[in-house]
Write a protein that holds these residues in place. Structure first.
Motif, PDB file in Angstrom:
ATOM      1  N   LEU B  30       0.773  -1.092  -0.010  1.00 39.28           N
ATOM      2  CA  LEU B  30      -0.168   0.160   0.040  1.00 39.28           C
ATOM      3  C   LEU B  30       0.836   1.257   0.138  1.00 39.28           C
ATOM      4  O   LEU B  30       0.472   2.253  -0.617  1.00 39.28           O
ATOM      5  N   ILE B  31       1.936   1.307   0.772  1.00 40.07           N
ATOM      6  CA  ILE B  31       2.914   2.268   0.665  1.00 40.07           C
ATOM      7  C   ILE B  31       3.595   2.612  -0.757  1.00 40.07           C
ATOM      8  O   ILE B  31       3.398   3.741  -1.187  1.00 40.07           O
ATOM      9  N   ILE B  33       1.790   1.692  -3.417  1.00 41.43           N
ATOM     10  CA  ILE B  33       0.653   2.502  -4.135  1.00 41.43           C
ATOM     11  C   ILE B  33       0.748   3.930  -3.928  1.00 41.43           C
ATOM     12  O   ILE B  33       0.522   4.709  -4.917  1.00 41.43           O
ATOM     13  N   SER B  34       0.580   4.306  -2.698  1.00 37.66           N
ATOM     14  CA  SER B  34       0.595   5.670  -2.371  1.00 37.66           C
ATOM     15  C   SER B  34       1.688   6.459  -2.931  1.00 37.66           C
ATOM     16  O   SER B  34       1.430   7.484  -3.632  1.00 37.66           O
ATOM     17  N   LEU B  35       2.970   5.842  -2.886  1.00 36.00           N
ATOM     18  CA  LEU B  35       3.904   6.638  -3.691  1.00 36.00           C
ATOM     19  C   LEU B  35       3.729   6.875  -5.272  1.00 36.00           C
ATOM     20  O   LEU B  35       4.250   7.750  -5.775  1.00 36.00           O
ATOM     21  N   ILE B  37       0.741   6.720  -6.526  1.00 36.66           N
ATOM     22  CA  ILE B  37      -0.216   7.915  -6.711  1.00 36.66           C
ATOM     23  C   ILE B  37       0.363   9.292  -6.678  1.00 36.66           C
ATOM     24  O   ILE B  37       0.007  10.107  -7.411  1.00 36.66           O
ATOM     25  N   ILE B  38       1.252   9.501  -5.704  1.00 41.92           N
ATOM     26  CA  ILE B  38       1.877  10.798  -5.308  1.00 41.92           C
ATOM     27  C   ILE B  38       2.458  11.208  -6.639  1.00 41.92           C
ATOM     28  O   ILE B  38       2.467  12.239  -7.043  1.00 41.92           O
ATOM     29  N   ASN B  41       0.783  12.553  -9.526  1.00 40.04           N
ATOM     30  CA  ASN B  41       0.428  14.043  -9.571  1.00 40.04           C
ATOM     31  C   ASN B  41       1.313  15.088 -10.400  1.00 40.04           C
ATOM     32  O   ASN B  41       0.689  16.094 -10.815  1.00 40.04           O
ATOM     33  N   LYS B  42       2.512  14.435 -10.515  1.00 40.56           N
ATOM     34  CA  LYS B  42       3.490  15.280 -11.328  1.00 40.56           C
ATOM     35  C   LYS B  42       3.181  15.393 -12.811  1.00 40.56           C
ATOM     36  O   LYS B  42       3.402  15.951 -13.417  1.00 40.56           O
ATOM     37  N   GLU B  52     -10.067  10.822 -12.092  1.00 45.35           N
ATOM     38  CA  GLU B  52      -9.871  11.570 -10.766  1.00 45.35           C
ATOM     39  C   GLU B  52     -11.219  12.586 -10.785  1.00 45.35           C
ATOM     40  O   GLU B  52     -11.981  12.656  -9.642  1.00 45.35           O
ATOM     41  N   LEU B  55     -14.213  10.445  -9.699  1.00 47.34           N
ATOM     42  CA  LEU B  55     -13.875  10.102  -8.098  1.00 47.34           C
ATOM     43  C   LEU B  55     -14.151  11.349  -7.228  1.00 47.34           C
ATOM     44  O   LEU B  55     -14.907  11.255  -6.310  1.00 47.34           O
ATOM     45  N   ARG B  56     -13.768  12.410  -7.700  1.00 50.19           N
ATOM     46  CA  ARG B  56     -13.921  13.675  -6.711  1.00 50.19           C
ATOM     47  C   ARG B  56     -15.519  13.827  -6.571  1.00 50.19           C
ATOM     48  O   ARG B  56     -15.881  13.989  -5.613  1.00 50.19           O
ATOM     49  N   ILE B 174     -11.039  27.148  -9.270  1.00 49.27           N
ATOM     50  CA  ILE B 174      -9.908  26.538  -9.505  1.00 49.27           C
ATOM     51  C   ILE B 174      -9.820  25.201  -9.999  1.00 49.27           C
ATOM     52  O   ILE B 174      -8.755  24.550 -10.645  1.00 49.27           O
ATOM     53  N   GLU B 175     -11.058  24.414  -9.983  1.00 51.87           N
ATOM     54  CA  GLU B 175     -11.153  23.148 -10.343  1.00 51.87           C
ATOM     55  C   GLU B 175     -12.534  22.781 -10.748  1.00 51.87           C
ATOM     56  O   GLU B 175     -13.498  23.229 -10.092  1.00 51.87           O
ATOM     57  N   ASN B 190      -2.545  30.779  -0.777  1.00 50.17           N
ATOM     58  CA  ASN B 190      -2.271  30.717  -2.079  1.00 50.17           C
ATOM     59  C   ASN B 190      -3.020  31.684  -3.054  1.00 50.17           C
ATOM     60  O   ASN B 190      -2.768  31.786  -4.289  1.00 50.17           O
TER      61      ASN B 190
END
Lengths: 171, 281
Positions: B30-31, B33-35, B37-38, B41-42, B52, B55-56, B174-175, B190
């Protein structure tokens, strides 16, 4: 038969109370991860995950924790996956403590919790600031961390009573 | 010494890899998978963005339902509080109303005169088109300040559109998802808005602080800070149309800089207007 089914459903709900608290705190508009007010905040979810994964990991499965993290990121408009990573790192720390501890000790748990959240916040800062160049106030982050640490014993006590209640009902 | 090290490795391995009875994934999986996913984002991948966005929408709707009782309780307490405040202000407002009625007549005259003069110099009046939107989720803390609205791309909402509360600027979109959108509020750290201080006419950039007020982050000229100077959007950088009220300038006792008190209370937003025309150019 109907009585048995009702008891089973009740028992299921009681056993999964930590999961419900976790998802309620993530999905609720009143941020339980940035509790109380915008000036005074602490991370309730960190304490919740640390405690339940330390004392009764079967009641808070890591897969659900992972999804809770994703939901939290979507709602808070932060980097998707970052909260999941944070929560899972807390699970690693609590798992490690559970494996090496013979006699559970509150002070030891508390100190490990501090080290864990310090590590997590450092990782957060590194990822957000250095990799994604996202601007935020470090003081607020540090203050949040400090208050989370101070509030840990209160919730530790509350969760201990809740765990006792759940176990008594299940027995 | 070696046995201590072995114990540490065994405990760590167990923490990372051990699975419970009904658990399908280990913590390590899972860690990872998290990495992944992070790191996604790039990159701006189209398929991931569509997933996404979907999902949102689902998560926002779920959160909105779960937050419903709490929202009602909060509104109830706010209403009680407002009732006492309103009663106190009622007498004062009655006197003011009489004065404003007189001023209103003058304003009407000035508006008509302004329109007539605009016609003479052939400047077109922009047709402002507002879209009323409900605030589904109100996310505010010192780390972020944004609101989720129940209007999205299907309602022709676009990125950068201004969001107003009773005519006061409160943020921008913004989204955008299909049926929802997110607006960043002016007090978000921001948020940067080009503005003008009136009546002295100084151009400034208003920035959020994470708290209820904003600050003047940049001003072209030095100026004397005076209380109660009004701040409006300047229309600079084609971010918003000019002349939308933002807030008032206040001297900060603890600080040499001035702070900006926004006209709108961001904690009380229930319905807001999205200004559909992005800017009068």
């Amino acid at each position: 038969m109907i009585k048995n089914n009702t008891l089973q459903i009740l028992s299921f709900f009681k056993f999964n109370i930590p999961v419900f608290i976790l998802f309620f705190s993530v999905l609720n508009e009143f941020d339980l991860n940035y509790f109380i007010s915008t000036k005074f905040s602490f991370n309730f979810i960190f304490i919740l995950i640390f405690y339940w994964h330390l004392k009764s990991p079967s009641q808070l499965p890591v897969t659900l924790i992972f999804f809770a993290g994703l939901f939290n990121d979507v709602l808070n408009n932060s980097l998707i996956g970052l909260s999941s990573l944070n929560y899972l790192l807390i699970c690693v720390a609590s798992s490690y403590i559970r494996h090496v501890t013979i006699r559970p000790n509150f002070i030891k748990d508390w100190i490990v919790f501090l080290i864990t959240i310090l590590l997590i916040n450092s990782i957060d800062y590194f990822i957000l600031f250095f990799i994604f160049s996202i601007n935020f106030t470090i003081f607020n982050y540090f203050f949040n961390l400090l208050v989370t640490f101070i509030f840990f014993p209160i919730f530790y006590l509350l969760f201990a009573n809740l765990l006792k209640f759940i176990n008594r009902q299940n027995d | 010494m070696a046995s201590v090290r072995n114990d540490f490795v065994i405990a760590l391995r167990s923490a990372f890899l051990k699975k419970n009875n009904k658990q399908k994934f280990s913590l390590l999986t899972l860690i990872f998978i998290s990495l992944i996913i992070i790191s996604l984002n790039k990159f701006n991948i189209k398929t991931t963005n569509i997933l996404e966005s979907g999902l949102r929408d689902v998560i926002y709707a779920t959160s909105s339902i779960i937050s419903y009782p709490e929202k009602k309780i909060r509104i109830f307490f706010t209403n009680i509080n407002n009732y006492y405040k309103n009663y106190k202000n009622f007498k004062f407002d009655q006197n003011l109303l009489e004065k404003f009625n007189a001023t209103n007549l003058v304003n009407e005259y000035l508006t008509l005169e302004n329109n007539r003069l605009k016609n003479i110099i052939e400047e077109s009046n922009s047709n402002e088109n507002y879209l009323l939107s409900k605030v589904l989720i109100d996310k505010q803390s010192q780390f972020f300040s944004s609101i989720i609205l129940n209007k999205g791309s299907k309602d022709n909402v676009e990125l950068g559109m201004a969001v107003l509360d009773r005519g006061y600027l409160i943020g921008k979109i913004i989204e955008i998802n299909y049926s929802t959108s997110r607006a960043i509020l002016l007090n978000d750290i921001n948020s940067k808005i080009p503005a003008i201080i009136e009546p002295i006419g100084i151009q400034v950039i208003i920035s959020g602080t994470g708290y209820e007020h904003g600050i003047i982050q940049y001003s072209k000229d030095n100026y004397e800070i005076e209380d109660d100077l009004n701040i409006f959007t300047s229309g600079g950088g084609n971010v918003f149309k000019s002349g939308i009220p933002i807030g008032k300038l206040k001297k900060d006792i603890n600080n040499a800089d001035a702070k900006v008190e926004f006209f709108s209370d961001f904690s009380q937003l229930v319905y807001v207007n999205i200004l559909l025309s992005k800017n009068e150019l």
